[in-house]
Design a protein around this motif. Structure first.
Motif, mmCIF file in Angstrom:
data_model
loop_
_atom_site.group_PDB
_atom_site.id
_atom_site.type_symbol
_atom_site.label_atom_id
_atom_site.label_comp_id
_atom_site.label_asym_id
_atom_site.label_seq_id
_atom_site.Cartn_x
_atom_site.Cartn_y
_atom_site.Cartn_z
ATOM 1 N N ALA A 58 31.750 -15.461 19.506
ATOM 2 C CA ALA A 58 32.268 -16.365 18.478
ATOM 3 C C ALA A 58 31.230 -17.449 18.179
ATOM 4 N N GLY A 59 31.294 -17.981 16.970
ATOM 5 C CA GLY A 59 30.496 -19.157 16.594
ATOM 6 C C GLY A 59 29.007 -18.950 16.804
ATOM 7 N N THR A 60 28.397 -19.927 17.443
ATOM 8 C CA THR A 60 26.956 -19.888 17.685
ATOM 9 C C THR A 60 26.555 -18.666 18.505
ATOM 10 N N SER A 61 27.387 -18.306 19.467
ATOM 11 C CA SER A 61 27.062 -17.148 20.316
ATOM 12 C C SER A 61 27.048 -15.868 19.486
ATOM 13 N N THR A 105 28.666 -15.721 25.523
ATOM 14 C CA THR A 105 29.429 -16.958 25.537
ATOM 15 C C THR A 105 28.772 -18.039 26.384
ATOM 16 N N GLN A 106 28.662 -19.208 25.840
ATOM 17 C CA GLN A 106 28.130 -20.327 26.611
ATOM 18 C C GLN A 106 29.094 -20.668 27.726
ATOM 19 N N SER A 107 30.336 -20.959 27.344
ATOM 20 C CA SER A 107 31.318 -21.474 28.308
ATOM 21 C C SER A 107 31.846 -20.397 29.248
ATOM 22 N N THR A 110 35.903 -18.811 26.322
ATOM 23 C CA THR A 110 36.424 -18.691 24.962
ATOM 24 C C THR A 110 37.500 -17.603 24.893
ATOM 25 N N VAL A 156 29.417 -30.756 21.941
ATOM 26 C CA VAL A 156 30.244 -29.676 21.378
ATOM 27 C C VAL A 156 29.369 -28.701 20.578
ATOM 28 N N ALA A 157 28.431 -29.225 19.828
ATOM 29 C CA ALA A 157 27.541 -28.348 19.051
ATOM 30 C C ALA A 157 26.535 -27.689 19.984
ATOM 31 N N SER A 158 26.533 -26.376 19.964
ATOM 32 C CA SER A 158 25.681 -25.621 20.880
ATOM 33 C C SER A 158 24.238 -25.572 20.364
ATOM 34 N N LEU A 241 26.201 -23.873 10.204
ATOM 35 C CA LEU A 241 27.277 -24.228 11.146
ATOM 36 C C LEU A 241 26.987 -25.572 11.816
ATOM 37 N N LYS A 242 25.742 -25.773 12.238
ATOM 38 C CA LYS A 242 25.394 -27.037 12.891
ATOM 39 C C LYS A 242 25.676 -28.209 11.958
ATOM 40 N N GLU A 245 29.534 -28.758 11.451
ATOM 41 C CA GLU A 245 30.244 -29.222 12.646
ATOM 42 C C GLU A 245 30.074 -30.706 12.898
ATOM 43 N N VAL A 362 36.836 -23.241 23.451
ATOM 44 C CA VAL A 362 38.061 -22.998 22.701
ATOM 45 C C VAL A 362 38.903 -21.988 23.479
HETATM 46 O O1 M6R Z 1 31.435 -20.959 24.749
HETATM 47 P P1 M6R Z 1 31.185 -19.976 23.627
HETATM 48 O O2 M6R Z 1 29.758 -19.672 23.441
HETATM 49 O O3 M6R Z 1 31.999 -18.716 23.794
HETATM 50 O O4 M6R Z 1 31.724 -20.683 22.335
HETATM 51 C C1 M6R Z 1 31.768 -20.016 21.104
HETATM 52 C C2 M6R Z 1 31.993 -20.989 19.968
HETATM 53 O O5 M6R Z 1 33.230 -21.635 20.125
HETATM 54 C C3 M6R Z 1 30.884 -22.022 19.899
HETATM 55 O O6 M6R Z 1 29.625 -21.453 19.769
HETATM 56 C C4 M6R Z 1 31.114 -22.987 18.719
HETATM 57 O O7 M6R Z 1 30.952 -22.301 17.508
HETATM 58 C C5 M6R Z 1 30.153 -24.166 18.859
HETATM 59 N N1 M6R Z 1 30.840 -25.403 18.662
HETATM 60 C C6 M6R Z 1 28.977 -24.066 17.933
HETATM 61 O O8 M6R Z 1 28.168 -25.183 17.968
#
Ligand code: M6R
Length: 365
Positions: A58-61, A105-107, A110, A156-158, A241-242, A245, A362
């Motif tokens: 999702a998102g940045t990933s 995924t960063q976190s 998600t 929050v912004a990756s 996106l950056k 956000e 998220v």
């Molecule tokens: O932790 P994740 O990489 O799974 O998160 C995915 C997205 O929620 C995340 O990249 C989101 O789009 C960021 N806020 C982007 O900066």
């Protein structure tokens, strides 16, 4: 802590030479010109049998996954694609036995990506994780994978998580390519180029003041277009996106080849376009897209390779970046876009680290 930076996002942007180097550390073998990713838990024979690669995120990933898919297919000649986890989860997707999946995924928490992974696993798929947070749910439930080792990402912004995810895909694409088409010498060139990326990123970061000046010039615009092609298309999506956000300025990322199919209707004197136009095989095409925007009086900021006088002559402003092999520009071009979003948000007095309505991970659908 913030170590003298105004906020975590700024600190994390400036950390990228080190975080990318950490991701690569111990994972490149110059002698055999290949990548080493033991955590995949797959033998060479199993990797050789892979016929298709699918990436969910999702998102940045997801943007990192789009770059990854492009690269894997180009270098390793294996069909590869990236899909939004929130979409994959609810469609009845076909799982084939010789396909491997990556959940990026960063976190590692998600919900959309976690549930997509569980759905795939129920169907018998092998799902590997590309995670930053060690011991996170996705890391634990995956069949193997790679930690990005970008270090804690607080904003929050990756930012640094993105470039580290890219680095993992570059190593993986090298590994797969060297088992198939790529020669030792081509592999060695690739390894050297990848090892040189942290230094090039450091060079780009020196443009901080120039990019801040551009943000001061443009931050009042209501809408922005971010345009690139090929590997730079996902980078355009990520740049948009950056900006959305953290500054709440409306921005759309598009393939530059797609603008004539609709978005060019938005262009006027007040709608700037940010073009990604490095010296690669698509440069001429992107230049003609720039001319289309210019003819409609749209202001242009172009990110181009140093010394590109032709691009400089068309654009209103340029952000020159050092030359790299054409496959490596995503690392170099995302940095100015992160900084541009950051400085626009600063001008607008936004809460950069904690933008409204957003959470770092998220965990709800
Ligand atoms: O932790 P994740 O990489 O799974 O998160 C995915 C997205 O929620 C995340 O990249 C989101 O789009 C960021 N806020 C982007 O900066």
């Amino acid at each position: 802590e913030k170590e003298g930076f105004a906020c975590f996002m700024e600190k994390e942007i400036f950390e990228q030479p080190e975080s990318i180097a950490r991701t690569l550390s111990g994972r490149l073998d110059l002698e055999y010109a290949t990548g080493k990713l033991g955590g995949l838990n797959m033998t060479s024979r199993e990797l050789l049998a892979v016929k298709r690669i699918k990436i969910v995120a999702a998102g940045t990933s997801w943007h990192a996954g789009l770059v990854g898919a492009y690269l894997i297919e180009t270098l390793a000649r294996i069909p590869a694609s990236a899909e939004l986890s929130s979409e994959l989860r609810y469609r009845n997707s076909v799982v084939e036995p010789d396909t491997i999946y990556f959940a990026v995924t960063q976190s590692g928490e998600t919900a959309d990506t976690l549930y997509a992974m569980r759905e795939l696993k129920r169907k018998g798929a092998r799902v590997l994780g590309i995670c930053n947070v060690v011991g996170s749910t996705i890391a634990r439930e995956s069949d193997g994978g790679v930690y990005t080792h970008a270090g804690p990402e607080i904003a929050v912004a990756s930012t640094k998580a993105f470039t580290s995810q890219l680095a993992v895909f570059y190593v993986f694409a090298l590994l797969m390519a060297r088992m198939r088409d790529m020669s030792v010498s081509a592999g060695q060139r690739f390894v050297k180029e990848l090892q040189g990326i942290p230094e090039k990123v450091r060079e780009v970061l020196k443009q901080r003041d120039h990019i801040q000046a551009l943000a001061k010039k443009y931050y009042k615009a209501r809408d922005f277009l971010f345009l690139g092609r090929g590997l730079e298309y996902p980078v355009a999506l990520e740049g948009a996106l950056k900006l959305k956000e953290i500054s709440y300025i409306h921005a759309e990322g598009y393939s530059a080849g797609e603008i004539k199919h609709g978005p060019i209707a938005l262009v006027n004197e007040e709608t700037p376009s940010v073009f990604l136009v490095p010296r690669d095989y698509l440069r001429e095409k992107v230049i003609s897209n720039m001319k289309e925007i210019k003819a409609r009086k749209g202001p242009i900021i172009a990110l181009c390779t140093e010394g590109d006088a032709e691009v400089a002559a068309i654009a209103d402003d340029i952000i020159p970046v050092p030359a790299v092999d054409e496959l490596f520009y995503p690392f170099i071009l995302i940095i100015p876009l992160q900084l541009f979003a950051y400085f626009c948000a600063l001008e607008l007095g936004r809460d950069v680290d904690q933008p409204r309505n957003l959470a770092k991970s998220v965990t709800v659908e």
